[in-house]
Design a protein around this motif. Sequence first.
Motif, mmCIF file in Angstrom:
data_model
loop_
_atom_site.group_PDB
_atom_site.id
_atom_site.type_symbol
_atom_site.label_atom_id
_atom_site.label_comp_id
_atom_site.label_asym_id
_atom_site.label_seq_id
_atom_site.Cartn_x
_atom_site.Cartn_y
_atom_site.Cartn_z
ATOM 1 N N PHE A 111 -1.649 5.103 3.570
ATOM 2 C CA PHE A 111 -1.351 5.186 4.992
ATOM 3 C C PHE A 111 -0.295 6.258 5.240
ATOM 4 O O PHE A 111 0.468 6.624 4.351
ATOM 5 N N THR A 129 -1.901 3.022 -5.308
ATOM 6 C CA THR A 129 -2.702 2.003 -4.630
ATOM 7 C C THR A 129 -3.978 2.639 -4.094
ATOM 8 O O THR A 129 -4.049 3.851 -3.893
ATOM 9 N N GLU A 130 -4.982 1.807 -3.834
ATOM 10 C CA GLU A 130 -6.255 2.306 -3.309
ATOM 11 C C GLU A 130 -6.148 2.730 -1.850
ATOM 12 O O GLU A 130 -6.819 3.656 -1.422
ATOM 13 N N LYS A 131 -5.313 2.036 -1.093
ATOM 14 C CA LYS A 131 -5.156 2.341 0.329
ATOM 15 C C LYS A 131 -3.912 3.201 0.529
ATOM 16 O O LYS A 131 -2.842 2.893 0.024
ATOM 17 N N SER A 136 -5.716 4.285 12.372
ATOM 18 C CA SER A 136 -5.774 2.887 11.974
ATOM 19 C C SER A 136 -4.946 1.994 12.886
ATOM 20 O O SER A 136 -4.892 0.792 12.671
ATOM 21 N N PHE A 164 -5.038 6.328 7.917
ATOM 22 C CA PHE A 164 -5.466 5.628 6.724
ATOM 23 C C PHE A 164 -6.517 6.428 5.959
ATOM 24 O O PHE A 164 -7.328 7.134 6.561
ATOM 25 N N GLN A 165 -6.468 6.295 4.633
ATOM 26 C CA GLN A 165 -7.515 6.858 3.787
ATOM 27 C C GLN A 165 -7.610 6.030 2.513
ATOM 28 O O GLN A 165 -6.583 5.581 1.985
ATOM 29 N N LEU A 166 -8.831 5.822 2.030
ATOM 30 C CA LEU A 166 -9.027 5.201 0.722
ATOM 31 C C LEU A 166 -8.875 6.264 -0.339
ATOM 32 O O LEU A 166 -9.313 7.402 -0.159
ATOM 33 N N LYS A 167 -8.289 5.880 -1.453
ATOM 34 C CA LYS A 167 -8.099 6.795 -2.571
ATOM 35 C C LYS A 167 -9.438 7.237 -3.121
ATOM 36 O O LYS A 167 -10.386 6.520 -3.174
ATOM 37 N N CYS A 194 0.850 -1.191 0.000
ATOM 38 C CA CYS A 194 0.000 0.000 0.000
ATOM 39 C C CYS A 194 0.887 1.243 0.000
ATOM 40 O O CYS A 194 2.038 1.194 0.428
#
Length: 138
Positions: free
Chosen positions: A97, A93-95, A119, A135-138, A62
Amino acid sequence: MNIVAAQMPDLQAIVQIDSEMIGNTSRRNMIENAIKQKHCILVKENNEAAGFAIYDTNFFECTFISLVIVSPGKRRKGYASQLLNELVRTSPTEKVFSSANRSNLSMQKVFEANGFVESGIVENLDEGDPEIIYFQLK
């Protein structure tokens, strides 16, 4: 304000900003490698370096933003937020950190203001000052 991919001619300015924060140039090689790998972005104000951010994808495959540094004289202008948002937007990446020490309240506020959530915590990196993972999602 302008965010660009850092280039080798930017190395000295980025190392200078970093040394203003940590008091030495010990991360010069790390910064140079990040620039070579195209994993370093730079925010400029009036065509001068104001801050930078470095990431990699070695954290469980990630994106991990390992450094977000803004020159002390350029703080409180939204540069850290702009750097974070650009790295999330362009993340491979989608995730995504990152982390901040428990004592670093200003960076914690920046993460929270930009949609990152806690997280986890890692103990024993800095004596008596745990690292909070965000953490964050894209």
